[in-house]
Design a protein around this motif. Structure first.
Motif, PDB file in Angstrom:
ATOM      1  N   LEU A  57       0.861  -1.178   0.000  1.00  0.00           N
ATOM      2  CA  LEU A  57       0.000   0.000   0.000  1.00  0.00           C
ATOM      3  C   LEU A  57       0.899   1.231   0.000  1.00  0.00           C
ATOM      4  O   LEU A  57       2.119   1.124   0.113  1.00  0.00           O
ATOM      5  CB  LEU A  57      -0.902   0.009   1.237  1.00  0.00           C
ATOM      6  N   GLY A  58       0.280   2.400  -0.103  1.00  0.00           N
ATOM      7  CA  GLY A  58       1.061   3.626  -0.007  1.00  0.00           C
ATOM      8  C   GLY A  58       1.555   4.105  -1.350  1.00  0.00           C
ATOM      9  O   GLY A  58       0.818   4.111  -2.340  1.00  0.00           O
ATOM     10  N   ALA A  59       2.824   4.514  -1.396  1.00  0.00           N
ATOM     11  CA  ALA A  59       3.402   5.105  -2.603  1.00  0.00           C
ATOM     12  C   ALA A  59       3.312   4.130  -3.782  1.00  0.00           C
ATOM     13  O   ALA A  59       3.405   2.912  -3.593  1.00  0.00           O
ATOM     14  CB  ALA A  59       4.856   5.488  -2.335  1.00  0.00           C
ATOM     15  N   PRO A  60       3.126   4.675  -4.997  1.00  0.00           N
ATOM     16  CA  PRO A  60       3.062   6.098  -5.342  1.00  0.00           C
ATOM     17  C   PRO A  60       1.666   6.715  -5.258  1.00  0.00           C
ATOM     18  O   PRO A  60       1.521   7.928  -5.331  1.00  0.00           O
ATOM     19  CB  PRO A  60       3.537   6.107  -6.790  1.00  0.00           C
ATOM     20  N   LEU A  61       0.635   5.894  -5.116  1.00  0.00           N
ATOM     21  CA  LEU A  61      -0.733   6.413  -5.143  1.00  0.00           C
ATOM     22  C   LEU A  61      -1.069   7.163  -3.866  1.00  0.00           C
ATOM     23  O   LEU A  61      -1.849   8.111  -3.872  1.00  0.00           O
ATOM     24  CB  LEU A  61      -1.709   5.254  -5.358  1.00  0.00           C
ATOM     25  N   THR A 106      -2.896   8.185  -0.650  1.00  0.00           N
ATOM     26  CA  THR A 106      -4.295   8.094  -0.238  1.00  0.00           C
ATOM     27  C   THR A 106      -5.238   8.721  -1.263  1.00  0.00           C
ATOM     28  O   THR A 106      -6.395   8.982  -0.962  1.00  0.00           O
ATOM     29  CB  THR A 106      -4.488   8.788   1.122  1.00  0.00           C
ATOM     30  N   SER A 107      -4.738   8.941  -2.483  1.00  0.00           N
ATOM     31  CA  SER A 107      -5.557   9.635  -3.485  1.00  0.00           C
ATOM     32  C   SER A 107      -6.549   8.727  -4.188  1.00  0.00           C
ATOM     33  O   SER A 107      -7.423   9.197  -4.912  1.00  0.00           O
ATOM     34  CB  SER A 107      -4.658  10.301  -4.533  1.00  0.00           C
ATOM     35  N   PHE A 143      -9.382   6.755   3.513  1.00  0.00           N
ATOM     36  CA  PHE A 143      -9.437   6.433   4.940  1.00  0.00           C
ATOM     37  C   PHE A 143     -10.804   5.889   5.335  1.00  0.00           C
ATOM     38  O   PHE A 143     -10.901   4.972   6.157  1.00  0.00           O
ATOM     39  CB  PHE A 143      -9.069   7.662   5.771  1.00  0.00           C
ATOM     40  N   THR A 144     -11.863   6.434   4.737  1.00  0.00           N
ATOM     41  CA  THR A 144     -13.196   5.875   4.981  1.00  0.00           C
ATOM     42  C   THR A 144     -13.245   4.420   4.545  1.00  0.00           C
ATOM     43  O   THR A 144     -13.806   3.561   5.237  1.00  0.00           O
ATOM     44  CB  THR A 144     -14.267   6.682   4.230  1.00  0.00           C
ATOM     45  N   GLY A 145     -12.639   4.146   3.394  1.00  0.00           N
ATOM     46  CA  GLY A 145     -12.602   2.776   2.907  1.00  0.00           C
ATOM     47  C   GLY A 145     -11.871   1.844   3.844  1.00  0.00           C
ATOM     48  O   GLY A 145     -12.325   0.725   4.111  1.00  0.00           O
TER      49      GLY A 145
END
Length: 560
Positions: free
Chosen positions: A245-249, A251-252, A407-409
């Motif tokens: 999880l995380g980079a590069p996406l 939390t977008s 974050f809701t997800g």
């Protein structure tokens, strides 16, 4: 839509059962049905499986970690029969990649339950599918590769079979000297097993409103490469399953990566991103490349070389996005019907199970000589009573929750683990992927720097996909309103097809609208197409229509 010639006399072939697509679900359906009919004294029934790829397996793509549950039901002795396995899973973890180049690893009890993989097997879906084809042919089932279904034949609302794609039509839609018309295959019942966003099933679902009252299907695009790495590192990683999880996406949006340790000093690695990401410059291939450039991934690939590349969309919407599974003379199975558990990142076992459930309904219908909607409804009843439904219903709100924010997800996904899949909302709805786009002025995503070694551009990767199409044929990617690309899309969205396609099919080299009109709008390099269907899903105006090229064209996902 069909690119076939009109007013052409066509041969007819009559069979009892037609399966369109020789992937896991289609072959499982054919195998199980043949055995059921043989046991009932109807082994003479004719079963035909059509596959658009040049060879069975060339168009299947997955990570892939297989839950053995489905295969165990299809073949209790699958291991003894020699079903190919790269490695049993010996280690799994989740890593959070940070933008500063560091990472955090979560292993053991800290791995979220859906991502625990002990007891599962790392496989090449290409090899598994080829093995299933051999099992089918050993039972006397006809499997015809190189035959693409161009259109569905109907009698009112009843499906009566399909028309296969013509060969030998030039780019101007004229018949060449080598012209061979497709045939009409008539069947008592047709199984649509085309995989994700099947072109025939797409039209069928729309025509018969099979998605009435359902959520929009949500799709992700997955980019995959196979690498050969130094032997010592490969030995350490074989059997490992690492999800990131995380980079590069960040939390977008919804997405993440995988790294699976294969046999023969190879790694399967890939990146998945939801096509409901709002940025119009969303480029799954660029994100994959940036992910590979993170030190946590780049270090694993150091000293290695790329062997294969591929891309495909994944139907991740879950239980509430699944269309009606049956109708007069037809059923839908596998990815075509949305049998994917995105929380677990698994679909092979569900594809196999869907094929088997459909086969049981088909056997009942054929023995009654009644393939009406009323009788085939037993397929849906069998699904609702199966472990496949239990599994999918248990994650029924997973993917939709991330449309309310990353974050809701995450919070909702955690709550779903203790509320039987409900989470914060009893039934979440979903916006269609193409309807989530921000205006061009709000685009934020950027391209990586390519170096020809670790960071490969799209054309280099397409070379490693083995994609080949007959050049002198109509483009199978049809823009129904080319002028809209010039009059609206350039201003509103900046022609996002040039970004979201992972195979550099679409180009927009024009300086202004006048030049674009003179050049005919978007440039379509259809020979690059890897059949992922991203364009068909992500186009904000839904004017790009993916249809089948001449049979045999497309990628060659050998060992993928």
């Amino acid at each position: 839509m069909s690119l076939n010639a009109e007013g052409v006399e066509r041969e007819e072939l009559e069979v009892d059962v037609l399966v369109v697509g020789a992937g896991a679900s289609g072959l499982a359906c054919a195998i199980h049905l043949k055995r059921l009919l043989t046991a009932a004294g109807k082994g003479e029934a004719t079963l035909l499986v059509l596959e658009k790829a040049e060879e069975v397996g060339y168009h299947v793509l997955s990570g892939a970690v297989m839950d053995p549950k489905g295969m165990q039901e299809l073949f209790p002795d699958w291991r003894e029969r020699g079903c190919p396995v790269e490695s049993p899973v010996t280690f799994d973890c989740v890593e959070y990649l940070q933008a500063n180049g560091k990472k955090r690893r979560f292993a053991g009890a800290l791995v979220p339950p859906p991502l625990r993989n002990h007891g599962n097997s790392i496989v090449s879906l290409f090899r598994v599918t080829r093995w299933l084809k051999d099992q089918a042919e050993a039972l006397g089932i006809d499997v015809y590769p190189g035959f693409a279904g161009a259109s569905v034949n109907y009698d009112g609302r009843r499906v009566t079979g399909v028309e296969t794609r013509d060969a030998g039509i030039d780019r101007h839609r004229h018949q060449k000297p080598t012209f061979q018309p497709g045939m009409n295959v008539r069947a008592k019942v047709t199984v649509f097993a085309e995989g994700t966003r099947g072109s025939l099933a797409k039209g069928l679902i729309a025509k018969l409103a099979l998605d009435l009252g359902k959520n929009h299907q949500l799709y992700e695009t997955g980019i995959k490469e196979i690498w050969r790495i130094p032997e010592a590192r490969a030995r350490e990683l074989q059997g490992s399953v690492i999800h990131t999880l995380g980079a590069p996406l960040g939390t977008s949006g919804y997405g993440g990566g995988w790294i699976y340790g294969l046999a023969e000093n190879r790694l399967s690695l890939g990146y998945v991103v939801g096509l409901d990401h709002p940025d119009v410059k969303l480029d799954p291939h660029a994100l994959f490349t940036q992910w590979k450039q993170h030190p946590a991934v780049a270090g694993l690939l150091a000293g290695g070389e790329i062997l294969r590349y591929g891309a495909k969309t994944i139907p991740g919407g879950g239980y509430f996005s699944m269309p009606k599974l049956y109708g007069d003379g037809f059923v839908l199975v596998g990815d075509t019907a949305g049998f994917v558990n995105m929380a677990r990142l698994k679909g092979i076992h569900l594809a196999l199970k869907s094929g088997m459930l459909a086969a049981e309904a088909l056997a009942e219908a054929l023995l009654k000589d009644d393939t009406s909607e009323r009788v085939l409804a037993s397929y849906a009843a069998r699904f609702e009573a199966s472990w496949a439904r239990t599994e999918l219903y248990g994650v029924r709100n997973f993917r939709q929750a991330f449309q309310s924010g990353f974050f809701t997800g995450l919070v909702d996904a955690g709550l779903q683990q203790i509320t039987g899949g409900r989470g914060l909302v009893a039934r979440r709805t979903a916006r269609a992927d193409h309807a989530t786009r921000w205006p061009l002025a709000e685009a934020r995503l950027v391209k990586p720097a390519f170096d020809g070694k670790l960071a490969l551009d799209k054309l280099t990767d397409v070379y490693h996909s083995g994609a080949v199409h007959e050049e002198d044929q109509p483009a199978h990617l049809v823009v129904r309103d080319p002028d809209l690309c010039v009059t609206r899309c350039t201003v509103e969205y900046g022609n996002p097809c040039q970004h979201f396609c992972p195979a550099a099919v679409y180009e927009w080299p024009h300086q202004d609208a006048e030049q674009a009109r003179k050049a005919g709008g978007v440039v379509i390099n259809f020979s690059n197409c890897v059949h992922c269907k991203t364009c068909d899903v992500a186009d904000p105006y839904q004017i790009i229509e993916w249809t089948v090229p001449e049979g045999g064209g497309g990628p060659k996902y050998i060992d993928m």
